[in-house]
Design a protein around this motif. Structure first.
Motif, PDB file in Angstrom:
ATOM      1  N   LYS A 210      -3.544   2.484 -46.611  1.00 30.67           N
ATOM      2  CA  LYS A 210      -2.978   1.255 -47.176  1.00 30.67           C
ATOM      3  C   LYS A 210      -2.959   0.115 -46.162  1.00 30.67           C
ATOM      4  O   LYS A 210      -2.771  -1.043 -46.531  1.00 30.67           O
ATOM      5  CB  LYS A 210      -1.562   1.526 -47.682  1.00 30.67           C
ATOM      6  N   ASN A 211      -3.141   0.471 -44.898  1.00 31.89           N
ATOM      7  CA  ASN A 211      -3.244  -0.543 -43.846  1.00 31.89           C
ATOM      8  C   ASN A 211      -4.646  -1.134 -43.901  1.00 31.89           C
ATOM      9  O   ASN A 211      -5.611  -0.558 -43.412  1.00 31.89           O
ATOM     10  CB  ASN A 211      -2.966   0.098 -42.484  1.00 31.89           C
ATOM     11  N   LYS A 212      -4.773  -2.314 -44.522  1.00 27.29           N
ATOM     12  CA  LYS A 212      -6.084  -2.924 -44.747  1.00 27.29           C
ATOM     13  C   LYS A 212      -6.812  -3.230 -43.435  1.00 27.29           C
ATOM     14  O   LYS A 212      -8.036  -3.142 -43.362  1.00 27.29           O
ATOM     15  CB  LYS A 212      -5.927  -4.200 -45.561  1.00 27.29           C
ATOM     16  N   THR A 213      -6.057  -3.583 -42.403  1.00 23.59           N
ATOM     17  CA  THR A 213      -6.677  -3.857 -41.109  1.00 23.59           C
ATOM     18  C   THR A 213      -7.312  -2.595 -40.540  1.00 23.59           C
ATOM     19  O   THR A 213      -8.462  -2.602 -40.084  1.00 23.59           O
ATOM     20  CB  THR A 213      -5.636  -4.413 -40.118  1.00 23.59           C
ATOM     21  N   PHE A 214      -6.562  -1.500 -40.578  1.00 22.96           N
ATOM     22  CA  PHE A 214      -7.059  -0.205 -40.112  1.00 22.96           C
ATOM     23  C   PHE A 214      -8.331   0.177 -40.865  1.00 22.96           C
ATOM     24  O   PHE A 214      -9.360   0.515 -40.265  1.00 22.96           O
ATOM     25  CB  PHE A 214      -5.974   0.851 -40.319  1.00 22.96           C
ATOM     26  N   THR A 215      -8.277   0.118 -42.192  1.00 26.20           N
ATOM     27  CA  THR A 215      -9.400   0.555 -43.021  1.00 26.20           C
ATOM     28  C   THR A 215     -10.627  -0.334 -42.827  1.00 26.20           C
ATOM     29  O   THR A 215     -11.763   0.157 -42.770  1.00 26.20           O
ATOM     30  CB  THR A 215      -8.993   0.576 -44.504  1.00 26.20           C
ATOM     31  N   SER A 216     -10.407  -1.630 -42.704  1.00 29.95           N
ATOM     32  CA  SER A 216     -11.532  -2.558 -42.539  1.00 29.95           C
ATOM     33  C   SER A 216     -12.281  -2.299 -41.240  1.00 29.95           C
ATOM     34  O   SER A 216     -13.513  -2.174 -41.226  1.00 29.95           O
ATOM     35  CB  SER A 216     -11.033  -4.009 -42.575  1.00 29.95           C
ATOM     36  N   TYR A 217     -11.529  -2.219 -40.146  1.00 31.51           N
ATOM     37  CA  TYR A 217     -12.180  -1.972 -38.855  1.00 31.51           C
ATOM     38  C   TYR A 217     -12.860  -0.611 -38.836  1.00 31.51           C
ATOM     39  O   TYR A 217     -13.931  -0.443 -38.233  1.00 31.51           O
ATOM     40  CB  TYR A 217     -11.168  -2.072 -37.718  1.00 31.51           C
ATOM     41  N   LEU A 218     -12.260   0.377 -39.484  1.00 33.35           N
ATOM     42  CA  LEU A 218     -12.845   1.713 -39.520  1.00 33.35           C
ATOM     43  C   LEU A 218     -14.199   1.693 -40.243  1.00 33.35           C
ATOM     44  O   LEU A 218     -15.180   2.274 -39.769  1.00 33.35           O
ATOM     45  CB  LEU A 218     -11.897   2.691 -40.210  1.00 33.35           C
ATOM     46  N   LEU A 219     -14.244   1.016 -41.386  1.00 35.15           N
ATOM     47  CA  LEU A 219     -15.503   0.939 -42.135  1.00 35.15           C
ATOM     48  C   LEU A 219     -16.562   0.169 -41.357  1.00 35.15           C
ATOM     49  O   LEU A 219     -17.724   0.590 -41.286  1.00 35.15           O
ATOM     50  CB  LEU A 219     -15.259   0.272 -43.498  1.00 35.15           C
ATOM     51  N   ILE A 220     -16.170  -0.934 -40.762  1.00 37.63           N
ATOM     52  CA  ILE A 220     -17.117  -1.747 -39.992  1.00 37.63           C
ATOM     53  C   ILE A 220     -17.722  -0.931 -38.851  1.00 37.63           C
ATOM     54  O   ILE A 220     -18.942  -0.906 -38.658  1.00 37.63           O
ATOM     55  CB  ILE A 220     -16.419  -3.009 -39.442  1.00 37.63           C
ATOM     56  N   LEU A 328      -6.903   2.369 -33.506  1.00 39.94           N
ATOM     57  CA  LEU A 328      -5.679   3.099 -33.163  1.00 39.94           C
ATOM     58  C   LEU A 328      -4.507   2.157 -32.914  1.00 39.94           C
ATOM     59  O   LEU A 328      -3.363   2.463 -33.290  1.00 39.94           O
ATOM     60  CB  LEU A 328      -5.923   3.974 -31.934  1.00 39.94           C
ATOM     61  N   GLN A 329      -4.768   0.998 -32.316  1.00 42.08           N
ATOM     62  CA  GLN A 329      -3.694   0.048 -32.039  1.00 42.08           C
ATOM     63  C   GLN A 329      -3.142  -0.584 -33.314  1.00 42.08           C
ATOM     64  O   GLN A 329      -2.007  -1.063 -33.338  1.00 42.08           O
ATOM     65  CB  GLN A 329      -4.200  -1.066 -31.101  1.00 42.08           C
ATOM     66  N   SER A 330      -3.934  -0.570 -34.380  1.00 43.09           N
ATOM     67  CA  SER A 330      -3.485  -1.190 -35.632  1.00 43.09           C
ATOM     68  C   SER A 330      -2.508  -0.317 -36.405  1.00 43.09           C
ATOM     69  O   SER A 330      -1.967  -0.737 -37.427  1.00 43.09           O
ATOM     70  CB  SER A 330      -4.695  -1.514 -36.524  1.00 43.09           C
ATOM     71  N   GLN A 331      -2.271   0.926 -35.929  1.00 43.22           N
ATOM     72  CA  GLN A 331      -1.378   1.852 -36.621  1.00 43.22           C
ATOM     73  C   GLN A 331      -0.311   2.335 -35.639  1.00 43.22           C
ATOM     74  O   GLN A 331      -0.627   2.886 -34.590  1.00 43.22           O
ATOM     75  CB  GLN A 331      -2.170   3.049 -37.159  1.00 43.22           C
ATOM     76  N   SER A 332       0.976   2.111 -35.978  1.00 43.83           N
ATOM     77  CA  SER A 332       2.067   2.468 -35.064  1.00 43.83           C
ATOM     78  C   SER A 332       2.803   3.742 -35.467  1.00 43.83           C
ATOM     79  O   SER A 332       3.577   4.286 -34.680  1.00 43.83           O
ATOM     80  CB  SER A 332       3.073   1.307 -34.973  1.00 43.83           C
ATOM     81  N   THR A 333       2.600   4.224 -36.684  1.00 42.37           N
ATOM     82  CA  THR A 333       3.235   5.463 -37.143  1.00 42.37           C
ATOM     83  C   THR A 333       2.174   6.421 -37.664  1.00 42.37           C
ATOM     84  O   THR A 333       1.021   6.040 -37.867  1.00 42.37           O
ATOM     85  CB  THR A 333       4.258   5.180 -38.255  1.00 42.37           C
ATOM     86  N   ASN A 334       2.593   7.695 -37.928  1.00 42.61           N
ATOM     87  CA  ASN A 334       1.651   8.709 -38.426  1.00 42.61           C
ATOM     88  C   ASN A 334       0.381   8.739 -37.574  1.00 42.61           C
ATOM     89  O   ASN A 334      -0.749   8.649 -38.081  1.00 42.61           O
ATOM     90  CB  ASN A 334       1.284   8.454 -39.895  1.00 42.61           C
ATOM     91  N   ILE A 335       0.581   8.884 -36.269  1.00 39.88           N
ATOM     92  CA  ILE A 335      -0.532   8.802 -35.329  1.00 39.88           C
ATOM     93  C   ILE A 335      -1.559   9.907 -35.565  1.00 39.88           C
ATOM     94  O   ILE A 335      -2.769   9.680 -35.488  1.00 39.88           O
ATOM     95  CB  ILE A 335      -0.025   8.843 -33.875  1.00 39.88           C
ATOM     96  N   GLY A 336      -1.084  11.125 -35.843  1.00 38.76           N
ATOM     97  CA  GLY A 336      -2.013  12.218 -36.115  1.00 38.76           C
ATOM     98  C   GLY A 336      -2.873  11.922 -37.324  1.00 38.76           C
ATOM     99  O   GLY A 336      -4.085  12.154 -37.318  1.00 38.76           O
ATOM    100  N   ALA A 337      -2.238  11.391 -38.373  1.00 43.92           N
ATOM    101  CA  ALA A 337      -2.978  11.030 -39.580  1.00 43.92           C
ATOM    102  C   ALA A 337      -3.957   9.898 -39.298  1.00 43.92           C
ATOM    103  O   ALA A 337      -5.086   9.887 -39.814  1.00 43.92           O
ATOM    104  CB  ALA A 337      -2.010  10.630 -40.690  1.00 43.92           C
ATOM    105  N   ALA A 338      -3.536   8.925 -38.478  1.00 50.19           N
ATOM    106  CA  ALA A 338      -4.406   7.800 -38.141  1.00 50.19           C
ATOM    107  C   ALA A 338      -5.616   8.274 -37.337  1.00 50.19           C
ATOM    108  O   ALA A 338      -6.757   7.872 -37.606  1.00 50.19           O
ATOM    109  CB  ALA A 338      -3.628   6.746 -37.358  1.00 50.19           C
TER     110      ALA A 338
END
Length: 394
Positions: A210-220, A328-338
Motif C-alpha cells: 500500500k506504500n505507493k513510494t515503495f511499490t513504485s521504486y521496486l517496480l522501476i 528499504l528507507q521508504s518503509q519504517s515498519t514490517n521490515i521483514g515483510a518489506a
C-alpha cells in the motif's frame, strides 16, 4: 546491533555469503546444461526450466521466510532456510530424471529465498542511513564473486566429476553458512516482533504494497535490472551452442562478465551520492545502447557479444544498491515483510526475464537484446506514471 561472535565484518561476510547462494545454485552447474539435455534425453527448454523454477520458487520462499521472520525472529527462520537448501541440494545430486530435478530445485529454492530475504532484513535491522547503503554496496559487490567464480568452479568439477557433484559442492557451502548462523545473535528483539498469527504475518505484505513510494521504486528498479537473469538463463547456449566454444572457454567468458559487473557497486560506493534522476537517466541510456549493440554486432563473435553486453551488468549493478537503499528507507515498519517484498519483486521479475530469454528464439542473442530493450522501456513508463501521480519525487 553488535555481534559478539561474528563481529561487524564477520557479520557482513555472513550476510554476503547468504546473498551468494542463488547465483551459486544456478551458475555452478550452468556449464553442464547442454550436456544435461543429452543425459536426461530432454530439451533445452526443460533444462532451462531447472533454473527458471528455481527463481520462481525462490520468490515464494522470500515472501514466506521474510514475513515470518517478523514474527518468529531472524535467526530461527534463517536456520530453517539453510537446512532446507542443504537437504535439497543433496537431493538434486541424486536426481534420476529431469522431472525429479525440477521438483528438487523448486524446494531447494524455497530455502534459498529465505536466506536472501533474511539477509536484507539483517542489514535493515543492524544498519541505517549511509552505513546501510555502504553495507548494501559491499555485500552486493562481493556477492558478484559468486557468478564470477561459480562457472569456473563448475567447469573444474566437471573436468573430474559429473554435474551431480556441483550440487554436493553447494551442499557443503550451505553447511558452512549453517555454522555461521548458529553464531548469529538475533537482530530482532522479542518486543519488536509482530504479535499477529502466521497467516496475518504473511498478509502483512499487503501493508507494504500500500506504500505507493515503495511499490513504485521496486517496480522501476526490478524491471530495469531484470534482463541480466535472461542472460544467465541462456548464456551457455549463446556461447557453447551459438558460437561453438568449449565449456571451459564459456566459463572464462562468463567469469569476465561477472568480474566486470563487480565494478558497478564499487563505483556506486565512490560516486553514489548523485541524484536518482541523473543516475537513472545515465543507466537507462547505457542499457538502451547495449540492446542496440546486441542486435547489430553482438551475433558476430563471442568477443563482440561480450563487449556489447558487459556494460549492462555494470550499469545494473551500479543501480541495484542505490534503488535497494531507497526502497528499504521508504518503509519504517514490517521490515521483514518489506525486505521480503523487495527481494520477491527483483526475483519474480527476473524469473519472467529468464522465461522470455529462454524461449525458442531463432537467436538467443536477439532474445536477450529484445528483453533488455522492452524491459527498459517498461521501467521508464512506470517511472513517468509514478512521477506524474506524485508517488515518487525525482
Amino acid at each position: 546491533m553488535t555481534q559478539p561472535y561474528l563481529k561487524k565484518w564477520g557479520f557482513v561476510a555472513f550476510i554476503t555469503s547468504l546473498s551468494m547462494i542463488p547465483p551459486l545454485a544456478t551458475d555452478l552447474y550452468m556449464p553442464a546444461l547442454p550436456e544435461m539435455v543429452t543425459v536426461f534425453n530432454t530439451t533445452t527448454t526443460m533444462t532451462s526450466l531447472t533454473m527458471t523454477i528455481f527463481f520462481v520458487c525462490m520468490a515464494i520462499g522470500i515472501l514466506l521466510f521474510g514475513t515470518l521472520s517478523d514474527k518468529f525472529g531472524r535467526k530461527p527462520m534463517l536456520i530453517n532456510a539453510i537446512l532446507l537448501t542443504f537437504l535439497f541440494s543433496v537431493a538434486c545430486s541424486f536426481a534420476p530424471t529431469i522431472t525429479f530435478l525440477i521438483i528438487a530445485r523448486a524446494i531447494q529454492a524455497l530455502g534459498a529465498g529465505g536466506m536472501v530475504s533474511i539477509a536484507s532484513a539483517l542489514i535493515k535491522d543492524s544498519f541505517d542511513g549511509k552505513e546501510m547503503s555502504q553495507v548494501l554496496s559491499i555485500t552486493q559487490s562481493l556477492g558478484m564473486l559468486a557468478p564470477m567464480l561459480a562457472p569456473l568452479l563448475g567447469a573444474l568439477i566437471l573436468t573430474y566429476f559429473d554435474w551431480r557433484k556441483t550440487f554436493i559442492a553447494l551442499a557443503l557451502l550451505n553447511s558452512i553458512s549453517f555454522v555461521a548462523a548458529l553464531l548469529l545473535k538475533e537482530t530482532l528483539p522479542q518486543e519488536k516482533r509482530t504479535n499477529d498469527g502466521i497467516f496475518q504475518s504473511i498478509w502483512s505484505i499487503t501493508k507494504v504494497l500500500k506504500n505507493k513510494t515503495f511499490t513504485s521504486y521496486l517496480l522501476i528498479g526490478s524491471i530495469l535490472t531484470a534482463p541480466f537473469m535472461a542472460y544467465i538463463a541462456v548464456a551457455s547456449y549463446v556461447y557453447v551452442k551459438g558460437f561453438g566454444i568449449s565449456e571451459t572457454a564459456f566459463s572464462i567468458y562468463f567469469a569476465i562478465t561477472s568480474a566486470l559487473a563487480v565494478v558497478g557497486p564499487l563505483l556506486y560506493m565512490k560516486i553514489g551520492s548523485q541524484s536518482f534522476k541523473k543516475t537513472y537517466s545515465i543507466i537507462f541510456t547505457v542499457i538502451m545502447i547495449v540492446g542496440i549493440l546486441l542486435l547489430t554486432i553482438g551475433k558476430i563473435s563471442p568477443i563482440l557479444f561480450l563487449i556489447s553486453f558487459v556494460p549492462f551488468p555494470m550499469a545494473s549493478m551500479f543501480f541495484r544498491p542505490m534503488i535497494s537503499g531507497i526502497i528499504l528507507q521508504s518503509q519504517s515498519t514490517n521490515i521483514g515483510a518489506a525486505a521480503a517484498m523487495m527481494n520477491f519483486g527483483f526475483t519474480i521479475v527476473g524469473s519472467l526475464a529468464m522465461l522470455i530469454g529462454s524461449l525458442e528464439w531463432a537467436s538467443y542473442v536477439n532474445g536477450i537484446a529484445i528483453t533488455i530493450l522492452s524491459f527498459a522501456l517498461i521501467s521508464l513508463i512506470i517511472l513517468l506514471i509514478s512521477k506524474s501521480r506524485s508517488w515518487i519525487s525525482i
